[in-house]
Design a protein around this motif. Structure first.
Motif, PDB file in Angstrom:
ATOM      1  N   GLY A 158     -15.077 -56.744  37.074  1.00 37.79           N
ATOM      2  CA  GLY A 158     -15.442 -55.332  37.068  1.00 37.79           C
ATOM      3  C   GLY A 158     -14.589 -54.475  37.985  1.00 37.79           C
ATOM      4  O   GLY A 158     -14.536 -53.253  37.833  1.00 37.79           O
ATOM      5  N   ILE A 162      -9.256 -50.529  34.769  1.00 36.42           N
ATOM      6  CA  ILE A 162      -9.971 -50.364  33.504  1.00 36.42           C
ATOM      7  C   ILE A 162      -9.013 -50.354  32.317  1.00 36.42           C
ATOM      8  O   ILE A 162      -9.337 -50.885  31.235  1.00 36.42           O
ATOM      9  CB  ILE A 162     -10.824 -49.075  33.524  1.00 36.42           C
ATOM     10  N   ILE A 211     -22.592 -44.247  30.691  1.00 35.34           N
ATOM     11  CA  ILE A 211     -21.333 -45.002  30.735  1.00 35.34           C
ATOM     12  C   ILE A 211     -20.163 -44.016  30.709  1.00 35.34           C
ATOM     13  O   ILE A 211     -20.173 -43.053  29.937  1.00 35.34           O
ATOM     14  CB  ILE A 211     -21.239 -45.964  29.529  1.00 35.34           C
ATOM     15  N   THR A 215     -15.100 -46.785  30.342  1.00 39.94           N
ATOM     16  CA  THR A 215     -15.900 -48.000  30.127  1.00 39.94           C
ATOM     17  C   THR A 215     -16.357 -48.100  28.681  1.00 39.94           C
ATOM     18  O   THR A 215     -16.396 -49.187  28.099  1.00 39.94           O
ATOM     19  CB  THR A 215     -17.122 -48.011  31.062  1.00 39.94           C
ATOM     20  N   HIS A 219     -15.811 -51.171  25.941  1.00 39.83           N
ATOM     21  CA  HIS A 219     -16.846 -51.774  25.098  1.00 39.83           C
ATOM     22  C   HIS A 219     -16.479 -51.678  23.614  1.00 39.83           C
ATOM     23  O   HIS A 219     -16.758 -52.608  22.840  1.00 39.83           O
ATOM     24  CB  HIS A 219     -18.188 -51.082  25.357  1.00 39.83           C
TER      25      HIS A 219
END
Length: 428
Positions: A158, A162, A211, A215, A219
């Motif tokens: 995490g 990103i 979110i 992020t 997903h």
């Protein structure tokens, strides 16, 4: 894949690495199709010498890129990775890459571990292109065996960048499709993706989790890679997945992100198609509720959503609704060279879209020349085309303009005929 013999590049130190020019990256030139030229034709000696020199210079430039992937400068490494990506996306380089695959793999591994952001993103994409060039077999399996643990560590971390995680989510899916030889390992990779996209599920009370857009994109990439791997699952695995996920995937249709809603809708359509392949009379307990949601999205007129988002969403969900209700698919024809390929299923669409994401404008060339991709789409061996035929196939700019104009008019008429204008009422 084509494995034509190529002359050795000149030795010595490489000069400064220069990015590819448009001429280098062109995929329409005859030199890119040299492996398809008629070997019995008699070419001009001066032309042959010029082509050999160009090939030698090209390989010399590639070697420079490979050397520069270990440079101290992050900018130089980034440029080298991008140069290799462009080359692999627009040409067939099997022999050159096969001889240096471990060196390239080591460079990718180093950039993934020590690089930041864009460098990791480029390295992840290059890994996919490397596997596409090598095709399914021991060579790509060895590459993926080295990189898979790193991919999974970045994906699960995490605190990692990103953008790197987004790129890895996509690359891990395609590399698994190409190079994974154990179906249990495929299942384990799918579980990694599930751990990500399920975090975007709407809560039981109907509210969506908070979110960030970055992020959410992570997903989405995980969901699309998961959908890609559905296409190679066994019947028993698909039955388990249908039981576990089909009802829950509906929660993603309530996402605030239009791209997530679209990805979820296409994945649901894909699951229904696969389920009906196993069992033609497949029944789903929540069918009525699902169709109601899909219909609402196909006719969405909520003013708080952007018009472009609504148009894109309505277009996709009309097709998704047809797939769920009638098992229908809107076919699309892809033309490349003298051949045509029909995208006639959600399985083929998901596969085609994934490959196209990596090779970009080189997709048509790979459909013509890449034996692995041709095998995936059941196109048979590459068709040999000599230089005379290539020249005969070319049309003038004026003829091309006339053809495009006629196609545009026909497309406009077809869309006007079938477009439902009522859904736009009240938006202005």
């Amino acid at each position: 894949m084509p494995r034509t013999k190529k002359k050795k590049s000149r030795g010595g130190q490489h000069g400064a690495v220069q990015p590819f020019s448009d001429e280098d990256a062109s995929i329409e030139t005859l030199s890119h199709c040299s492996s398809f030229s008629d070997t019995t034709s008699v070419a001009d000696e001066g032309g042959e010498a010029s082509e050999d020199a160009a090939q030698e210079d090209f390989q010399y430039k590639l070697k420079g890129f490979i050397d520069s992937t270990v440079d101290k400068s992050a900018k130089t490494r980034q440029g080298a990775l991008d140069g290799l990506k462009t080359a692999m996306a627009t040409r067939i380089l099997y022999e050159f890459i096969s001889e240096r695959r471990m060196t390239i793999t080591d460079s990718i591994e180093r950039c993934l571990k020590k690089g930041k952001g864009e460098e990791q993103r480029a390295a992840a994409s290059l890994a996919c292109l490397l596997c596409i060039q090598l095709g399914s077999g021991i060579e790509s399996e060895e590459v993926f065996k080295t990189l898979k643990p790193i991919f999974k560590n970045i994906l699960a971390d995490g605190s990692a960048n990103i953008q790197a995680r987004q790129a890895v989510a996509t690359s891990l899916g395609l590399c698994t499709l190409v190079a994974e030889d154990d179906i249990l390992d495929v299942q384990a990779t799918m579980e990694c993706f599930e751990n990500l996209f399920t975090r975007s599920y709407a809560r039981a009370d109907g509210t969506c989790p908070s979110i960030s857009p970055q992020t959410s994109q992570l997903h989405i990439n995980a969901l699309l890679s998961w959908a890609l791997l559905l296409t190679i699952c066994s019947a028993n695995q698909l039955k388990d997945i249908l039981h576990k996920h089909l009802s829950k995937l509906q929660r993603l249709l309530e996402s605030d992100d239009v791209n997530m809603r679209i990805a979820a809708g296409e994945t649901i359509a894909l699951l229904f198609e696969l389920a009906r392949d196993i069992e033609p009379e497949f029944e789903f307990d929540g069918w009525d509720e699902l169709c109601e949601k899909l219909n609402a999205l196909a006719t969405d007129c909520n003013k708080h959503r952007a018009k472009t988002d609504k148009r894109k969403q309505r277009s996709v969900f009309r097709d998704v609704l047809k797939a769920v209700e009638e098992g229908d698919f809107q076919t699309e024809t892809i033309r490349f060279g003298t051949e045509r390929m029909t995208i006639d299923s959600w399985v083929r669409k998901r596969t085609y879209d994934t490959f196209r994401e990596f090779v970009g404008s080189g997709m048509n060339y790979h459909l013509q020349a890449n034996e692995f991709i041709r095998d995936v789409f059941e196109l048979g061996p590459p068709i040999l085309v000599d230089s005379a035929t290539m020249k005969a196939m070319k049309i003038s700019r004026f003829e091309r303009h006339l053809h495009n104009s006629a196609a545009f008019k026909a497309r406009t008429k077809a869309r006007s005929k079938f477009r439902d204008k009522r859904v736009d009422v009240g938006e202005f």
